[in-house]
Design an enzyme around this catalytic site. Sequence first.
Site, PDB file in Angstrom:
ATOM      1  N   LEU A 157      71.378  10.625  24.414  1.00 27.50           N
ATOM      2  CA  LEU A 157      71.372  11.392  23.163  1.00 27.50           C
ATOM      3  C   LEU A 157      70.221  10.974  22.252  1.00 27.50           C
ATOM      4  O   LEU A 157      69.720   9.847  22.336  1.00 27.50           O
ATOM      5  CB  LEU A 157      72.703  11.231  22.428  1.00 27.50           C
ATOM      6  CG  LEU A 157      73.173   9.848  21.963  1.00 27.50           C
ATOM      7  CD1 LEU A 157      72.452   9.372  20.731  1.00 27.50           C
ATOM      8  CD2 LEU A 157      74.660   9.884  21.711  1.00 27.50           C
ATOM      9  N   CYS A 267      65.319   2.680  20.300  1.00 29.22           N
ATOM     10  CA  CYS A 267      65.277   2.769  21.770  1.00 29.22           C
ATOM     11  C   CYS A 267      63.896   2.577  22.375  1.00 29.22           C
ATOM     12  O   CYS A 267      63.669   1.610  23.095  1.00 29.22           O
ATOM     13  CB  CYS A 267      65.863   4.105  22.213  1.00 29.22           C
ATOM     14  SG  CYS A 267      67.631   4.194  21.883  1.00 29.22           S
TER      15      CYS A 267
HETATM   16  P1  NAD Z   1      74.273  -0.032  17.110  1.00 26.23           P
HETATM   17  O1  NAD Z   1      73.606  -1.312  16.774  1.00 26.23           O
HETATM   18  O2  NAD Z   1      74.173   1.124  16.169  1.00 26.23           O
HETATM   19  O3  NAD Z   1      75.824  -0.292  17.346  1.00 26.23           O
HETATM   20  C1  NAD Z   1      76.329  -1.333  18.100  1.00 26.23           C
HETATM   21  C2  NAD Z   1      77.747  -1.620  17.564  1.00 26.23           C
HETATM   22  O4  NAD Z   1      78.382  -2.556  18.449  1.00 26.23           O
HETATM   23  C3  NAD Z   1      77.755  -2.256  16.173  1.00 26.23           C
HETATM   24  O5  NAD Z   1      78.565  -1.508  15.302  1.00 26.23           O
HETATM   25  C4  NAD Z   1      78.348  -3.671  16.419  1.00 26.23           C
HETATM   26  O6  NAD Z   1      79.125  -4.147  15.341  1.00 26.23           O
HETATM   27  C5  NAD Z   1      79.187  -3.424  17.657  1.00 26.23           C
HETATM   28  N1  NAD Z   1      79.493  -4.636  18.418  1.00 26.23           N
HETATM   29  C6  NAD Z   1      78.653  -5.632  18.812  1.00 26.23           C
HETATM   30  N2  NAD Z   1      79.329  -6.563  19.496  1.00 26.23           N
HETATM   31  C7  NAD Z   1      80.615  -6.167  19.553  1.00 26.23           C
HETATM   32  C8  NAD Z   1      81.794  -6.705  20.126  1.00 26.23           C
HETATM   33  N3  NAD Z   1      81.787  -7.870  20.790  1.00 26.23           N
HETATM   34  N4  NAD Z   1      82.964  -6.034  19.977  1.00 26.23           N
HETATM   35  C9  NAD Z   1      82.993  -4.864  19.308  1.00 26.23           C
HETATM   36  N5  NAD Z   1      81.901  -4.294  18.736  1.00 26.23           N
HETATM   37  C10 NAD Z   1      80.734  -4.945  18.872  1.00 26.23           C
HETATM   38  O7  NAD Z   1      73.711   0.373  18.529  1.00 26.23           O
HETATM   39  P2  NAD Z   1      73.447   1.855  19.108  1.00 26.23           P
HETATM   40  O8  NAD Z   1      72.224   2.430  18.515  1.00 26.23           O
HETATM   41  O9  NAD Z   1      74.716   2.608  19.099  1.00 26.23           O
HETATM   42  O10 NAD Z   1      73.096   1.495  20.613  1.00 26.23           O
HETATM   43  C11 NAD Z   1      74.063   1.010  21.521  1.00 26.23           C
HETATM   44  C12 NAD Z   1      73.451   0.999  22.910  1.00 26.23           C
HETATM   45  O11 NAD Z   1      73.156   2.344  23.315  1.00 26.23           O
HETATM   46  C13 NAD Z   1      72.127   0.240  23.013  1.00 26.23           C
HETATM   47  O12 NAD Z   1      72.051  -0.365  24.268  1.00 26.23           O
HETATM   48  C14 NAD Z   1      71.088   1.339  22.899  1.00 26.23           C
HETATM   49  O13 NAD Z   1      69.879   0.993  23.537  1.00 26.23           O
HETATM   50  C15 NAD Z   1      71.759   2.462  23.645  1.00 26.23           C
HETATM   51  N6  NAD Z   1      71.298   3.803  23.248  1.00 26.23           N
HETATM   52  C16 NAD Z   1      71.076   4.078  21.922  1.00 26.23           C
HETATM   53  C17 NAD Z   1      70.669   5.353  21.559  1.00 26.23           C
HETATM   54  C18 NAD Z   1      70.387   5.686  20.119  1.00 26.23           C
HETATM   55  O14 NAD Z   1      69.786   6.734  19.859  1.00 26.23           O
HETATM   56  N7  NAD Z   1      70.783   4.843  19.160  1.00 26.23           N
HETATM   57  C19 NAD Z   1      70.510   6.361  22.534  1.00 26.23           C
HETATM   58  C20 NAD Z   1      70.790   6.048  23.859  1.00 26.23           C
HETATM   59  C21 NAD Z   1      71.182   4.769  24.203  1.00 26.23           C
END
Ligand code: NAD
Length: 442
Positions: A157, A267
């Site tokens: 996404l 990303c």
């Molecule tokens: P983010 O930093 O916005 O959110 C991560 C969440 O995980 C945070 O709210 C944090 O508090 C929580 N968290 C961390 N450790 C935890 C634990 N032990 N238990 C419960 N919650 C915990 O990250 P994001 O942007 O959502 O990205 C997440 C993953 O998806 C990454 O690997 C990213 O590369 C990938 N990704 C992101 C996007 C994007 O557009 N943001 C798109 C595709 C893939």
Amino acid sequence: MNIAIIGTGYVGLVTGVCFAEFGLHVTAVDKDAERIDRLAKGELPIHEPRLAEMLCRNLKEDRIHFTTDVVRAVRQSLVVFIAVGTPSREDGAADLRYVEEVARTIAHNLDGYKVVVIKSTVPVGTGRWVEQIIREEHANGNGNRCVFDMASNPEFLREGAAVEDFLRPNRVVIGADSPQAVAILQDLYRPLYLIETPFVIASIEAAELIKYSSNAFLATKISFMNEMANLCDTLGIDVHVVAKAMGLDQRIGSKFLHPGPGFGGSCFPKDTLALARLARSHDTPVRLVETVIEVNEAQRARMVTKIVRALGLDDSASLEGTILGILGLAFKPDTDDVRESPALAIVEELRRRGAHIQAYDPAAMEQARAVLPDIVYRPDAYSAAEECDAVVLITEWNQFRNLDLSRLKNLMRRPILVDLRNAYEPERVKALGLTYQGVGRG
Ligand code: NAD
């Protein structure tokens, strides 16, 4: 079916809400209690179009619950998604500490068959590593039979269009060895079959690499076009004409040919670094991707030089006494995410050189303030332009595409527009009496 999503950031939250929209029962977990409290009340902690209404509807209809209780969430779910962050470590590799933390918790709470799915972007080999952690940790704990399947389901996404992308993806990638795990995951995505979404079933390792190679390829397109734009600036050619003609070739495609201040966000920068790092650690460097990273860094520096030159100053001149109005701080429009935003890097450098900055962003000012507390934040684009020596458009929010340029000009000390997203036609801006500087406009 009950599923758990661990991590309610941009990806976890969108995934959870959209799966609830598909009719599943979702428990969404985060260790950030304040975030969970807000979400349980239907308050969005992020800016993402369409998400608020879907969140409220699914809360009301009791299909999504928010909790910090990961133990309960795992125990009551057949499928557990790991959607925590995987930021860059100092050396560029992906930091897997949050993934590991979650894996250990899952291991202690396996009380029946489950599918453990990594949705976070993780280096090749992580799925197997997590599988091993769960098996070992489980064996050291209560010793019950450990029945689970491991899977990878990378997310593609785009922030700002995340709901649309989740509900209408170009493809869904499922990496798993077990036919049962594949069948369960396909079942979760069943509504997408109706719109004939392609499904790619792969090994866990291939699924992990698909995500990195897709992001690296898109980043390559951006850096390539930025280099063409820089060459166009030197040769006096309009890069838009070049991009348009290139994009008409179906082998190239018209998307991602737009030059600008370089890619940012949570990303592309971290994923290109992690891929380059992974490839080196396997003694198979991906030199093209390494260069894409360098080109992107250089592009940010080049944008600062562009601004300095637009002011009529030497490249290394001090900016003391200069007032700059900055439009846009988020790394792209329609999001409040400022992680690795080119705008922040550019503003930081301008500040370091002595400029006074007054900035406006429609959604990301709170997030930007946490990183850049000592610039002035203004309530709209026009007040950001007041008494400025130049206005610099860095993030192409729709509301910046059609500004009243005459009004803007009258508010400024000097009428200079530096348009790092090529949102305006140079001739139109110049006709209104402003000096215009775009990226690759010749
Ligand atoms: P983010 O930093 O916005 O959110 C991560 C969440 O995980 C945070 O709210 C944090 O508090 C929580 N968290 C961390 N450790 C935890 C634990 N032990 N238990 C419960 N919650 C915990 O990250 P994001 O942007 O959502 O990205 C997440 C993953 O998806 C990454 O690997 C990213 O590369 C990938 N990704 C992101 C996007 C994007 O557009 N943001 C798109 C595709 C893939």
